[in-house]
Design a protein around this motif. Sequence first.
Motif, PDB file in Angstrom:
ATOM      1  N   GLN A  52      58.497 -18.928   3.649  1.00  0.00           N
ATOM      2  CA  GLN A  52      57.875 -18.265   2.510  1.00  0.00           C
ATOM      3  C   GLN A  52      58.048 -16.751   2.551  1.00  0.00           C
ATOM      4  N   GLU A  91      58.562 -20.402  -3.804  1.00  0.00           N
ATOM      5  CA  GLU A  91      57.456 -19.762  -3.096  1.00  0.00           C
ATOM      6  C   GLU A  91      57.928 -18.636  -2.184  1.00  0.00           C
ATOM      7  N   ARG A 130      59.574 -11.276  -6.807  1.00  0.00           N
ATOM      8  CA  ARG A 130      59.427 -11.725  -5.413  1.00  0.00           C
ATOM      9  C   ARG A 130      60.434 -11.026  -4.497  1.00  0.00           C
TER      10      ARG A 130
END
Length: 335
Positions: free
Chosen positions: A168, A190, A217
Amino acid sequence: MGTDMDEVSPDLAIDTMFACRKTAALRAAIELDLFTLIGEGSTAATLAAAAKASERGVRILADYLVVNGFLIKEGDTYRATPSSRTFLVRHSPAYIGGAIEFIAAPEMLSQFLDDPAACVRNGGSLGLANLSSDNPVWVKFARAMGPLVARSAMALAEEVAAWPKKPQKVLDIAAGHGRFGIEIAKTLPEAEIVAVDWSAVLELARHNAGEFGVAERYRTIPGSAFDVDWGSGYDLILLPNFLHHFDIDTCAGLLKKCRETLAPGGRVVAVDFVPNEDRVSPPFPAAFSFEMLATTPRGEAYTEQEFAEMARRAGFSTATAKPLPPSPASLIFFE
């Protein structure tokens, strides 16, 4: 029965002396976009008109590309080979022509052609060469080389996605174009990526993250991977095409830093060229040490045993290599 003398020929020496002409011709063809303009088949006249170039110049270049296997000539008509259509036509999904902007950049070629014997005498580049801080050549690298490694980056992401425990928090060291971390972010919704590289390079990596829809992200830390504090708790640390720039001691020191910043159960994975123990096979990984001889003070392509030695010095148990087709590179797992 033939003798050894039957095989004696100057052809290899002569071909190698002229080899830079092939690079020049391919660069000209890519810059003029001849492989795209050729379509289903074109004459020198129609190609020259489309490329806004001299018909004589295009004819001579196209014939040279036929001789060297990039084009096929039927009468006065030139056609691209299947490989040229796949990799050198600009709108092809597998287009890699842009890589010539780094591989044949003047500042790269000069390191090989200006005084190669000096690099051999010195055992490496004269000065830091490509390893100088914030070297602008790495911006050129990041712009040019992303498409060339795209399939390898996808293959790495598929490998990671098959792990029982999906990472992650991922650190991408010397991220460059960012494609290795970006592909993991695309594959694992994720996953959060932290990229380390020179600030000018990271501008392009951030742009690419946005283009691939993972910008939210994707975080960056500018600076040298050896000096910056990149944090801790990483499930995966990536070292894509980085370790070959340094000597074994330096690599071991960086790997030790990696090990100390991993989360429990975290893994370090490098992408690199791994020659066999004989150091002369397979061809591309074995030849890559010469690339490093001219462009770095002490880098080279390392064998699996040498990666294992780095691993032991850094506190890992071992390192194992796994081929990363379709490229000549391998994945190296430090565990």
